[in-house]
Design an enzyme around this catalytic site. Structure first.
Site, PDB file in Angstrom:
ATOM      1  N   CYS A   2     114.196  20.584  -6.001  1.00  0.00           N
ATOM      2  CA  CYS A   2     114.067  21.660  -5.019  1.00  0.00           C
ATOM      3  C   CYS A   2     112.617  21.725  -4.548  1.00  0.00           C
ATOM      4  O   CYS A   2     111.740  21.146  -5.157  1.00  0.00           O
ATOM      5  CB  CYS A   2     114.452  22.988  -5.649  1.00  0.00           C
ATOM      6  SG  CYS A   2     116.005  22.917  -6.535  1.00  0.00           S
ATOM      7  N   ARG A  27     113.459  17.508  -0.513  1.00  0.00           N
ATOM      8  CA  ARG A  27     113.704  17.609  -1.949  1.00  0.00           C
ATOM      9  C   ARG A  27     114.982  18.362  -2.268  1.00  0.00           C
ATOM     10  O   ARG A  27     115.490  18.260  -3.374  1.00  0.00           O
ATOM     11  CB  ARG A  27     112.530  18.304  -2.625  1.00  0.00           C
ATOM     12  CG  ARG A  27     111.275  17.494  -2.618  1.00  0.00           C
ATOM     13  CD  ARG A  27     110.159  18.283  -3.216  1.00  0.00           C
ATOM     14  NE  ARG A  27     110.371  18.513  -4.638  1.00  0.00           N
ATOM     15  CZ  ARG A  27     109.663  17.936  -5.591  1.00  0.00           C
ATOM     16  NH1 ARG A  27     108.720  17.104  -5.294  1.00  0.00           N
ATOM     17  NH2 ARG A  27     109.902  18.213  -6.852  1.00  0.00           N
ATOM     18  N   TRP A  74     118.584  22.763  -4.191  1.00  0.00           N
ATOM     19  CA  TRP A  74     119.691  21.810  -4.294  1.00  0.00           C
ATOM     20  C   TRP A  74     120.440  22.205  -5.562  1.00  0.00           C
ATOM     21  O   TRP A  74     119.885  22.168  -6.657  1.00  0.00           O
ATOM     22  CB  TRP A  74     119.159  20.384  -4.409  1.00  0.00           C
ATOM     23  CG  TRP A  74     120.197  19.326  -4.236  1.00  0.00           C
ATOM     24  CD1 TRP A  74     120.856  19.003  -3.090  1.00  0.00           C
ATOM     25  CD2 TRP A  74     120.681  18.413  -5.224  1.00  0.00           C
ATOM     26  NE1 TRP A  74     121.715  17.947  -3.310  1.00  0.00           N
ATOM     27  CE2 TRP A  74     121.626  17.567  -4.611  1.00  0.00           C
ATOM     28  CE3 TRP A  74     120.412  18.216  -6.578  1.00  0.00           C
ATOM     29  CZ2 TRP A  74     122.306  16.547  -5.283  1.00  0.00           C
ATOM     30  CZ3 TRP A  74     121.075  17.208  -7.244  1.00  0.00           C
ATOM     31  CH2 TRP A  74     122.010  16.397  -6.602  1.00  0.00           C
ATOM     32  N   ASN A  98     112.203  25.195 -10.144  1.00  0.00           N
ATOM     33  CA  ASN A  98     112.736  23.830 -10.079  1.00  0.00           C
ATOM     34  C   ASN A  98     113.087  23.406 -11.486  1.00  0.00           C
ATOM     35  O   ASN A  98     112.322  23.692 -12.401  1.00  0.00           O
ATOM     36  CB  ASN A  98     111.654  22.840  -9.631  1.00  0.00           C
ATOM     37  CG  ASN A  98     111.522  22.767  -8.155  1.00  0.00           C
ATOM     38  OD1 ASN A  98     112.269  23.396  -7.432  1.00  0.00           O
ATOM     39  ND2 ASN A  98     110.542  22.005  -7.712  1.00  0.00           N
ATOM     40  N   GLY A  99     114.167  22.650 -11.618  1.00  0.00           N
ATOM     41  CA  GLY A  99     114.500  22.089 -12.925  1.00  0.00           C
ATOM     42  C   GLY A  99     115.724  22.746 -13.520  1.00  0.00           C
ATOM     43  O   GLY A  99     116.535  23.354 -12.803  1.00  0.00           O
ATOM     44  N   GLU A 482     121.320  -3.591  -2.384  1.00  0.00           N
ATOM     45  CA  GLU A 482     120.498  -2.577  -1.719  1.00  0.00           C
ATOM     46  C   GLU A 482     121.017  -2.305  -0.302  1.00  0.00           C
ATOM     47  O   GLU A 482     121.065  -1.160   0.141  1.00  0.00           O
ATOM     48  CB  GLU A 482     119.029  -3.035  -1.717  1.00  0.00           C
ATOM     49  CG  GLU A 482     118.056  -2.179  -0.920  1.00  0.00           C
ATOM     50  CD  GLU A 482     117.949  -0.731  -1.374  1.00  0.00           C
ATOM     51  OE1 GLU A 482     118.500  -0.360  -2.426  1.00  0.00           O
ATOM     52  OE2 GLU A 482     117.332   0.055  -0.635  1.00  0.00           O
ATOM     53  N   LYS A 486     122.265   1.309   0.969  1.00  0.00           N
ATOM     54  CA  LYS A 486     121.686   1.967   2.148  1.00  0.00           C
ATOM     55  C   LYS A 486     122.791   2.424   3.094  1.00  0.00           C
ATOM     56  O   LYS A 486     122.793   3.537   3.596  1.00  0.00           O
ATOM     57  CB  LYS A 486     120.764   0.966   2.847  1.00  0.00           C
ATOM     58  CG  LYS A 486     119.418   1.259   3.273  1.00  0.00           C
ATOM     59  CD  LYS A 486     118.344   1.801   2.421  1.00  0.00           C
ATOM     60  CE  LYS A 486     118.635   2.682   1.264  1.00  0.00           C
ATOM     61  NZ  LYS A 486     117.647   2.655   0.213  1.00  0.00           N
ATOM     62  N   GLU A 489     124.736   5.384   1.570  1.00  0.00           N
ATOM     63  CA  GLU A 489     123.964   6.624   1.528  1.00  0.00           C
ATOM     64  C   GLU A 489     123.919   7.336   2.871  1.00  0.00           C
ATOM     65  O   GLU A 489     124.078   8.541   2.931  1.00  0.00           O
ATOM     66  CB  GLU A 489     122.504   6.319   1.146  1.00  0.00           C
ATOM     67  CG  GLU A 489     122.246   6.120  -0.303  1.00  0.00           C
ATOM     68  CD  GLU A 489     120.755   6.030  -0.587  1.00  0.00           C
ATOM     69  OE1 GLU A 489     120.112   5.100  -0.080  1.00  0.00           O
ATOM     70  OE2 GLU A 489     120.242   6.887  -1.306  1.00  0.00           O
ATOM     71  N   HIS A 505     136.338 -14.450  -7.407  1.00  0.00           N
ATOM     72  CA  HIS A 505     136.851 -13.870  -8.647  1.00  0.00           C
ATOM     73  C   HIS A 505     137.394 -12.458  -8.430  1.00  0.00           C
ATOM     74  O   HIS A 505     137.522 -11.689  -9.382  1.00  0.00           O
ATOM     75  CB  HIS A 505     135.762 -13.879  -9.719  1.00  0.00           C
ATOM     76  CG  HIS A 505     135.278 -15.257 -10.044  1.00  0.00           C
ATOM     77  ND1 HIS A 505     136.043 -16.164 -10.734  1.00  0.00           N
ATOM     78  CD2 HIS A 505     134.135 -15.914  -9.712  1.00  0.00           C
ATOM     79  CE1 HIS A 505     135.380 -17.312 -10.843  1.00  0.00           C
ATOM     80  NE2 HIS A 505     134.212 -17.183 -10.216  1.00  0.00           N
ATOM     81  N   LYS A 604     116.099  13.761  -2.637  1.00  0.00           N
ATOM     82  CA  LYS A 604     115.079  12.718  -2.671  1.00  0.00           C
ATOM     83  C   LYS A 604     114.697  12.353  -4.095  1.00  0.00           C
ATOM     84  O   LYS A 604     114.504  11.201  -4.423  1.00  0.00           O
ATOM     85  CB  LYS A 604     113.851  13.189  -1.894  1.00  0.00           C
ATOM     86  CG  LYS A 604     112.746  12.147  -1.776  1.00  0.00           C
ATOM     87  CD  LYS A 604     113.192  10.948  -0.973  1.00  0.00           C
ATOM     88  CE  LYS A 604     112.146   9.862  -0.889  1.00  0.00           C
ATOM     89  NZ  LYS A 604     112.759   8.584  -0.463  1.00  0.00           N
TER      90      LYS A 604
HETATM   91  C1  AGP Z   1     117.321   5.402  -2.529  1.00  0.00           C
HETATM   92  O1  AGP Z   1     117.709   5.242  -1.213  1.00  0.00           O
HETATM   93  C2  AGP Z   1     117.935   6.502  -3.231  1.00  0.00           C
HETATM   94  N1  AGP Z   1     117.859   7.716  -2.540  1.00  0.00           N
HETATM   95  C3  AGP Z   1     117.859   6.557  -4.732  1.00  0.00           C
HETATM   96  O2  AGP Z   1     118.686   5.541  -5.218  1.00  0.00           O
HETATM   97  C4  AGP Z   1     116.465   6.430  -5.413  1.00  0.00           C
HETATM   98  O3  AGP Z   1     115.962   5.139  -5.227  1.00  0.00           O
HETATM   99  C5  AGP Z   1     116.599   6.744  -6.912  1.00  0.00           C
HETATM  100  O4  AGP Z   1     117.067   8.047  -7.079  1.00  0.00           O
HETATM  101  C6  AGP Z   1     115.317   6.529  -7.682  1.00  0.00           C
HETATM  102  O5  AGP Z   1     114.311   7.381  -7.224  1.00  0.00           O
HETATM  103  P1  AGP Z   1     112.808   7.175  -7.638  1.00  0.00           P
HETATM  104  O6  AGP Z   1     112.384   5.841  -7.095  1.00  0.00           O
HETATM  105  O7  AGP Z   1     112.072   8.312  -7.026  1.00  0.00           O
HETATM  106  O8  AGP Z   1     112.758   7.160  -9.148  1.00  0.00           O
END
Ligand code: AGP
Length: 609
Positions: A2, A27, A74, A98-99, A482, A486, A489, A505, A604
């Protein structure tokens, strides 16, 4: 997870709080709220959804006051709702957090037993309730807050203030970050640096187990036990404009385009072209010779984990040390054989990912050396590591990681070169060639970025598909993963990445005339083999979208689309191949009209397990 923002000074607090939160919106974003002290009484405004909703509320129901706190949330406990949004009030005390408070149920039961009534389903409310309870027992605000934080278990960063006290904000933290911005006659508290950059560059970071009393005139830091702490302010050099969108429609597109510069910044001051080596004095902090290291563990989550998969190839090839790669969420619960002859390398953009942090702590406790690769200065993971290799990607605002990823790959390349040279496994001539190739990469990225228009067209042509398959081999297999991540996401399309050789396979059963198959095909020893895998895709009607530096007639014949990129050495090809995949995902997301920078359900930085 957050966003936290606090202000004390003589300007209108609510404006400063909302502006700061706007910089932190990435965040967390299912609800938002602010509270300010107006004529000795704290007033709260909260809304569900984005900050725009809060701004609308403040337009119809403004808040005066020159001291206040603000939060974007969040959800971790309780669904997004006005009632669960922060700030949370109990009696005269108002808090943002936060947390996760792990013992909140226990604390809540005890408070309810004392006759207290809770108004939300959050763990956070126990904090304001506890402080208010201690005040009702006769403690002053500071003593009550100190007593309360000592009872909390879990991870927290809080900012709290109280009706009867116009003179201060209190803040405290354990595992999640707090930065205090120092101004002239005013001070700021935030969960991340971009929130305060418009106002000041002088900052203080709180350490775990510390709290601070923040007044207009200054800041007093102490431990939870009340021991005073001396802390020198630090100066932040980020330009606030780098934390904004510039001329781009989305942060994501801007960040994709920032990659040449981000890579340059990550290499800056570290390259020794003449000697065919790199200069990483920060690694001296590890206090060991690389010849003492028998095994390297690479660990991370999500995109950073994909960087680790590539890192294994590069480290093993250049340094000839065995490398294991684990998801941090798995590593922390298995029993890896850590010891003084192992090195854990934790990779994290934010430096706050809870699972990666836990893996770092496990490894350190078991006697392993710990090195982190991180983008955020003084974040929790670097602070727990013996040494830190910072990437210099600058603030990455979009939830989907792009420039952080390619700078992580760059840092892993630098690390591998360093270790290879230290161990004598790369000679000077080979080192020089590898350094030369790396130095060239930013301009090759720049050239690759010019394929944007073609990728936009491809996105419009295939963006309606319900599934995508991504194929790569060897060092580029992680890039297929990756690329798929992407797309998932930001466009919400189901996508899978596979090593091309694994296709027969199982995944081959998926192939039909509706399925776009994105294949990574640099000219390397696997080229012919991948091409023959693709013939099987073509025979089943799959729509092949090839990303290649070798558009041979054989490929042109079977592929529906061929995106040509410049040639790079095979250990740097993953960086270049990532760029078209980022752009493809971006343009598909735009075509489908999703929220590119803040995709649903994602945050994030994942600071909870
Ligand atoms: C990447 O597009 C993601 N949003 C996510 O997988 C991210 O890479 C992951 O949560 C790790 O985050 P960090 O690099 O801040 O540790």
């Amino acid at each position: 997870m957050c966003g936290i923002m606090g202000y004390i000074g003589d300007r209108e607090a609510s404006r400063i709080l909302v502006d700061g939160l706007r910089r932190l919106e990435y965040r967390g974003y299912d609800s938002a709220g602010v509270a300010t002290l107006v004529n000795g009484h704290i007033e709260v405004r909260r809304t569900v959804g984005k900050l725009d909703n809060l701004e609308k509320l403040l337009a119809t129901s403004p808040l005066d006051g020159t001291i206040g706190i603000g939060h974007t949330r969040w959800a971790t406990h309780g669904p997004p709702s006005e009632q669960n949004a922060h700030p949370h009030r109990a009696g005269q005390v108002v808090v943002i957090h936060n947390g996760i408070i792990e013992n909140y149920l226990e604390l809540k039961e005890a408070l309810v037993a004392k006759g207290r009534t809770f108004h939300s389903e959050t763990d956070t409310e126990v904090i304001s309730q506890l402080i208010d309870e201690h005040m009702s027992q006769g403690l002053d605000f500071l003593a009550a807050a100190r007593a309360a934080v000592k009872q909390l278990e879990g991870s927290f960063a809080i900012v709290v203030f109280c009706d009867g006290d116009k003179s201060r904000l209190l803040t405290a933290k354990t595992a999640t970050p707090i930065v205090i911005g120092l101004g002239e006659g005013e001070n700021f508290v935030a969960s991340d640096i971009p929130a305060i950059l418009d106002h000041t560059r002088q900052v203080l970071f709180l350490e775990d187990g510390e709290m601070a009393e923040v007044t207009r005139q200054g800041v007093n830091v102490s431990t939870f036990d009340g021991e005073p702490v001396e802390r020198e302010p630090r100066r932040i050099t980020w330009d606030p404009i780098t934390a904004q969108k510039g001329g781009f429609k989305h942060f994501l597109l801007k960040e994709i385009h920032e990659q040449p510069q981000a890579l340059i910044d990550t290499m800056l001051g570290r390259i020794r072209q003449e000697e065919g080596d790199v200069w990483l004095p920060e690694l001296d902090q590890l206090g060991t010779e690389w010849s003492n290291i028998r095994r390297i563990y690479l660990t991370a989550c999500g995109t950073a984990w994909h960087a680790c998969l590539v890192g294994k190839f590069i480290l093993e090839e250049m340094a000839r040390i065995p490398v294991d790669v684990d998801y941090a969420s798995e590593l922390r619960y298995r029993k890896p054989i850590f010891g003084p002859d192992t090195m854990l390398v934790a990779v994290s953009q934010s430096g706050e990912t809870a699972d990666t942090l836990a893996a770092v702590e496990e490894a350190a406790a078991a006697g392993s050396k710990v090195l982190s690769i991180c983008n955020v200065l003084d974040a929790s993971i670097p602070r727990r590591s013996r040494a830190v290799l910072y990437t210099h990607a600058g603030p990455e605002i979009s939830v989907a990681s792009t420039k952080a990823f390619t700078t992580q790959l760059t840092a892993l390349y630098l690390l591998s070169l360093h270790v290879g040279r230290q161990l004598g496994r790369l000679d000077e001539a080979r080192g020089r060639a590898l350094v030369h190739d790396l130095v060239n990469i930013p301009s090759l990225i720049q050239e690759t970025l010019t394929r944007g228009k073609q990728l936009e067209k491809i996105a419009k042509k295939y963006g309606h598909a319900s599934d995508f398959l991504y194929l790569g081999r060897g060092i580029n297999y992680p890039i297929a993963l990756e690329g798929a991540l992407k797309l998932k996401e930001i466009s919400y399309i189901h996508a899978e990445g596979y090593p091309a050789g694994e296709m027969k396979h199982g995944p081959i059963a998926l192939i039909d005339e509706e399925l776009p198959v994105v294949v990574l095909l640099p000219r390397d020893p696997m080229y012919a083999k991948t091409l023959s895998n693709l013939k099987e895709v073509e025979a089943r009607g799959g729509r092949i979208i090839a990303i290649t530096d070798a558009p041979t007639p054989d490929l042109e014949e079977i592929a529906w689309e061929v995106v040509t990129i410049p040639r790079a050495n095979h250990m740097l090809a993953p960086i270049l191949l990532s760029i078209p995949l980022q752009m493809l995902a971006y343009y598909v997301a735009c075509y489908r009209g999703t929220d590119v920078d803040q995709p649903r359900n994602l945050a994030k930085s994942v600071t909870v397990e």
